[in-house]
Design a protein around this motif. Structure first.
Motif, PDB file in Angstrom:
ATOM      1  N   PRO A 122       0.891  -1.496   0.146  1.00  0.00           N
ATOM      2  CA  PRO A 122      -0.089  -0.015   0.025  1.00  0.00           C
ATOM      3  C   PRO A 122       0.684   1.868  -0.208  1.00  0.00           C
ATOM      4  O   PRO A 122       2.222   1.204   0.378  1.00  0.00           O
ATOM      5  N   THR A 123       0.755   2.019  -0.538  1.00  0.00           N
ATOM      6  CA  THR A 123       1.198   3.473  -0.539  1.00  0.00           C
ATOM      7  C   THR A 123       0.495   4.941  -0.841  1.00  0.00           C
ATOM      8  O   THR A 123      -0.855   4.318  -0.665  1.00  0.00           O
ATOM      9  N   SER A 124       0.745   5.855  -0.208  1.00  0.00           N
ATOM     10  CA  SER A 124      -0.135   6.641  -0.486  1.00  0.00           C
ATOM     11  C   SER A 124       0.761   7.796  -1.861  1.00  0.00           C
ATOM     12  O   SER A 124      -0.009   8.762  -2.595  1.00  0.00           O
ATOM     13  N   GLY A 125       1.529   6.844  -2.500  1.00  0.00           N
ATOM     14  CA  GLY A 125       1.987   7.308  -4.414  1.00  0.00           C
ATOM     15  C   GLY A 125       3.613   7.405  -3.558  1.00  0.00           C
ATOM     16  O   GLY A 125       4.299   6.353  -4.678  1.00  0.00           O
ATOM     17  N   ASN A 126       4.462   7.712  -3.307  1.00  0.00           N
ATOM     18  CA  ASN A 126       6.158   8.273  -3.289  1.00  0.00           C
ATOM     19  C   ASN A 126       6.520   6.658  -3.225  1.00  0.00           C
ATOM     20  O   ASN A 126       6.786   6.502  -3.682  1.00  0.00           O
ATOM     21  N   LYS A 127       5.765   6.444  -2.010  1.00  0.00           N
ATOM     22  CA  LYS A 127       6.083   4.419  -1.853  1.00  0.00           C
ATOM     23  C   LYS A 127       6.346   3.204  -3.484  1.00  0.00           C
ATOM     24  O   LYS A 127       7.302   3.360  -3.078  1.00  0.00           O
ATOM     25  N   GLY A 128       5.224   3.131  -3.082  1.00  0.00           N
ATOM     26  CA  GLY A 128       5.251   2.668  -4.430  1.00  0.00           C
ATOM     27  C   GLY A 128       5.151   2.758  -5.624  1.00  0.00           C
ATOM     28  O   GLY A 128       6.107   2.375  -6.544  1.00  0.00           O
ATOM     29  N   THR A 129       6.084   4.063  -6.147  1.00  0.00           N
ATOM     30  CA  THR A 129       6.617   4.185  -6.896  1.00  0.00           C
ATOM     31  C   THR A 129       7.852   4.417  -7.123  1.00  0.00           C
ATOM     32  O   THR A 129       8.157   3.791  -8.238  1.00  0.00           O
ATOM     33  N   ALA A 130       8.717   4.604  -6.098  1.00  0.00           N
ATOM     34  CA  ALA A 130      10.175   3.689  -5.814  1.00  0.00           C
ATOM     35  C   ALA A 130      10.317   2.327  -5.686  1.00  0.00           C
ATOM     36  O   ALA A 130      11.204   1.329  -6.034  1.00  0.00           O
ATOM     37  N   LEU A 131       9.862   1.431  -5.442  1.00  0.00           N
ATOM     38  CA  LEU A 131       8.656  -0.035  -5.568  1.00  0.00           C
ATOM     39  C   LEU A 131       8.446  -0.338  -6.808  1.00  0.00           C
ATOM     40  O   LEU A 131       9.678  -1.361  -7.382  1.00  0.00           O
ATOM     41  N   ARG A 132       7.935   0.390  -7.033  1.00  0.00           N
ATOM     42  CA  ARG A 132       8.105  -0.461  -8.941  1.00  0.00           C
ATOM     43  C   ARG A 132       9.059   0.434 -10.038  1.00  0.00           C
ATOM     44  O   ARG A 132       9.646  -0.488 -10.616  1.00  0.00           O
ATOM     45  N   ASP A 133      10.057   1.431  -9.656  1.00  0.00           N
ATOM     46  CA  ASP A 133      11.112   2.045  -9.821  1.00  0.00           C
ATOM     47  C   ASP A 133      12.542   0.724  -9.796  1.00  0.00           C
ATOM     48  O   ASP A 133      13.119   0.213 -10.191  1.00  0.00           O
ATOM     49  N   ALA A 134      12.466   0.719  -8.246  1.00  0.00           N
ATOM     50  CA  ALA A 134      13.794  -0.310  -7.689  1.00  0.00           C
ATOM     51  C   ALA A 134      13.470  -2.003  -9.056  1.00  0.00           C
ATOM     52  O   ALA A 134      13.972  -2.458  -9.051  1.00  0.00           O
ATOM     53  N   VAL A 135      11.782  -2.163  -8.946  1.00  0.00           N
ATOM     54  CA  VAL A 135      11.491  -3.644  -9.872  1.00  0.00           C
ATOM     55  C   VAL A 135      12.093  -3.765 -10.933  1.00  0.00           C
ATOM     56  O   VAL A 135      12.598  -4.233 -11.357  1.00  0.00           O
ATOM     57  N   LEU A 136      12.108  -2.078 -11.697  1.00  0.00           N
ATOM     58  CA  LEU A 136      12.083  -2.126 -12.748  1.00  0.00           C
ATOM     59  C   LEU A 136      13.412  -2.227 -12.897  1.00  0.00           C
ATOM     60  O   LEU A 136      13.949  -3.223 -13.842  1.00  0.00           O
ATOM     61  N   ARG A 137      14.575  -1.141 -12.001  1.00  0.00           N
ATOM     62  CA  ARG A 137      15.968  -1.116 -12.197  1.00  0.00           C
ATOM     63  C   ARG A 137      16.672  -2.667 -11.879  1.00  0.00           C
ATOM     64  O   ARG A 137      17.121  -2.863 -12.623  1.00  0.00           O
ATOM     65  N   ALA A 138      15.899  -3.386 -11.124  1.00  0.00           N
ATOM     66  CA  ALA A 138      16.248  -4.668 -11.195  1.00  0.00           C
ATOM     67  C   ALA A 138      16.113  -5.991 -12.191  1.00  0.00           C
ATOM     68  O   ALA A 138      17.271  -6.329 -12.666  1.00  0.00           O
ATOM     69  N   LEU A 139      14.855  -5.717 -13.298  1.00  0.00           N
ATOM     70  CA  LEU A 139      15.031  -6.192 -14.567  1.00  0.00           C
ATOM     71  C   LEU A 139      15.661  -6.093 -15.350  1.00  0.00           C
ATOM     72  O   LEU A 139      16.530  -6.596 -16.522  1.00  0.00           O
ATOM     73  N   GLU A 140      16.062  -4.966 -15.574  1.00  0.00           N
ATOM     74  CA  GLU A 140      16.752  -3.983 -16.805  1.00  0.00           C
ATOM     75  C   GLU A 140      18.349  -4.471 -16.492  1.00  0.00           C
ATOM     76  O   GLU A 140      18.769  -4.581 -17.316  1.00  0.00           O
ATOM     77  N   ALA A 141      19.184  -4.195 -14.988  1.00  0.00           N
ATOM     78  CA  ALA A 141      20.140  -4.991 -14.726  1.00  0.00           C
ATOM     79  C   ALA A 141      20.422  -6.604 -14.325  1.00  0.00           C
ATOM     80  O   ALA A 141      21.350  -7.013 -13.806  1.00  0.00           O
ATOM     81  N   GLY A 142      19.102  -6.787 -14.934  1.00  0.00           N
ATOM     82  CA  GLY A 142      19.291  -8.758 -15.144  1.00  0.00           C
ATOM     83  C   GLY A 142      19.245  -9.886 -13.934  1.00  0.00           C
ATOM     84  O   GLY A 142      19.525 -10.561 -14.124  1.00  0.00           O
ATOM     85  N   LEU A 143      18.874  -9.163 -12.717  1.00  0.00           N
ATOM     86  CA  LEU A 143      18.918  -9.044 -11.374  1.00  0.00           C
ATOM     87  C   LEU A 143      17.717 -10.366 -11.404  1.00  0.00           C
ATOM     88  O   LEU A 143      17.568 -11.289 -10.534  1.00  0.00           O
TER      89      LEU A 143
END
Length: 460
Positions: A122-143
């Motif tokens: 759950p998020t008010s906005g920023n936490k969700g944005t940051a977790l989505r970005d971190a997931v995408l960064r992990a995928l793009e880094a091949g982790l």
């Protein structure tokens, strides 16, 4: 250990809040986490507090964890410094740091066990944005593979303008695997209740049907570990073991960031690197929609009846009061939502924060939109040469955390609410609508119940 930076109170320092202190993670986990082991069962799952080795791919993943120590000159005889935590352009907020560590733990769990992980937050906005970005960064880094590492985000419909488009939205496969849900409800913080209810009801079914684990990631410990690094970064950039006691100011909803900072200070003190007598004080800044932590600090209660009595100024139409300097002198509405990021009522973290203020000093203040707008030109000038520069037009600002914190500090100085000495402002969030593309109608699902959430999560 990373060598210390030259200590110079008038110089800018920069670093990576995670990679520069990666070797401290086991010590911080030991200090902040009661049980760092994994909970592998489907119900109540969480990965261990274990992180990947810092190879090239991991370092690329963590590259967004930048921080800056930026002197801002003086105001009212107080030297001001910005601890700028907004440097990741994909988020513009401090939620980047904890999100990267949370996702790194999921990656390490996947590697060790072969079990896929679906983060649910759950998020008010920023936490969700940051977790989505971190997931995408992990995928793009091949982790991790897109079907091994996924995220479901549940935000209030009122926070829609804060939710950003990324490849998790524009790539049809990634969008289906990583649903964004917006809750249509009267109270924004109902996202926490609904998310918890969904996780409790469906975690075992998710494990049976997918072979993976559903991780409800909203736990204080997940954030303390990352935010402890703020103290390490300060200690490298400009140690505070001499002179007047510093004051750390922070716009807060639950004060996770300040609690994490103090956890880091405890690690420094227990290692003998810093002295307890030099521990900075804390200054809470809130808005009138959720002034709960300031109310609880000042009155020992969350009761809004303790707010001062406001009357209408016939010349301006504003609600005004001048009896209590802790609360706004002028406000448009007594329940105004200055920023939906700050939505937590009766936070469970208040007693811990009150204890820290009692031990090391500080206080709090509540600010209004009217006061932020009055201060905006001055604050914009103070931040003009920083990485957190404000837009010329405040109407384009969609994240007010930094402006709130700065306004609280300036008001606090003018009203005699802060003791003599330097002030560090935690720049935890600042962005304008021109900095990103908000999600469109096709990018999210509107939900109202646990069943709606289940239907959206299983739709893939």
């Amino acid at each position: 250990m990373t060598p210390p930076l030259p200590a110079a109170g008038t110089e800018t320092a920069a670093g990576n809040l995670i990679l520069d202190h990666y070797d401290r993670l086991p010590t911080v986990v030991a200090a902040c986490v009661a049980d760092p082991a994994a909970r592998p069962d489907a119900e109540g799952f969480r990965p261990a507090f274990a992180f990947p080795e810092p190879d090239a791919a991991t370092r690329s993943f963590f590259a967004a964890a930048t921080a800056r120590w930026q002197p801002l000159g003086e105001y009212g005889g107080h030297p001001l410094t910005l601890l700028d935590l907004t440097g990741n352009p994909a988020t513009g907020t401090t939620k980047t740091f904890a999100s990267l560590l949370i996702v790194a733990r999921a990656v390490e769990h996947i590697r060790r066990t072969g079990t896929p992980v679906m983060l649910f937050t759950p998020t008010s906005g920023n936490k969700g944005t940051a977790l989505r970005d971190a997931v995408l960064r992990a995928l793009e880094a091949g982790l991790a593979d897109p079907r091994e590492l996924r995220i479901t985000t549940l935000a209030p419909l009122s926070s829609r303008s804060k939710m950003r488009r990324s490849r998790l939205s524009t790539d049809s496969e990634l969008q289906a695997l990583n649903p964004l849900l917006l809750l249509d409800a009267a109270r924004p913080e109902e996202v926490k209740t609904l998310a918890r209810a969904f996780a409790d009801a469906y975690a075992q079914a998710w494990a049976r049907e997918t072979g993976g684990r559903l991780w409800f990631s909203l736990e204080l410990e997940n954030y303390l570990v990352a935010d402890a690094a703020r103290a390490f970064f300060e200690h490298r950039s400009d140690p505070c073991d001499g002179g007047p006691r510093r004051l750390h100011a922070h716009a807060v909803s639950s004060a996770f960031g300040l609690l994490g900072y103090h956890a880091g200070r405890t690690v420094l003190e227990e290692s003998g690197e810093s002295a307890p007598h030099s521990r900075p004080a804390s200054f809470l800044v809130q808005h009138l929609h959720t002034p709960d932590m300031v109310l609880n600090w000042k009155f020992g209660s969350f009761d809004r009846a303790n707010l001062p009595r406001y009357t209408e100024d016939p010349a301006t139409g504003l609600r005004v009061q001048h009896d209590d300097p802790v609360f706004p002198h002028a406000v448009h509405r007594l329940d105004e939502v200055l920023d939906p990021t700050f939505y937590t009522h009766r936070p469970a973290t208040s007693p811990a924060m009150n204890d820290l203020i009692a031990r090391f000093g500080g206080g709090g203040i509540v600010v209004s939109l009217q006061e932020c707008l009055q201060r905006y030109p001055l604050i914009a000038g103070q931040l003009a040469d920083t990485g957190a520069r404000l837009p010329d037009d405040p109407r384009t600002l969609t994240e007010w955390s930094l402006v709130m914190a700065m306004t609280g500090v300036l008001n606090g100085i003018d009203r005699g609410l802060v003791d003599e000495g330097p002030i560090v402002v935690h720049g935890t969030g600042s962005y304008a609508d021109t900095d990103y593309e908000a999600v469109g109608e096709a990018d999210f699902h509107v939900v109202r119940s646990v069943e709606d959430v289940a239907a959206a999560v299983w739709k893939r």
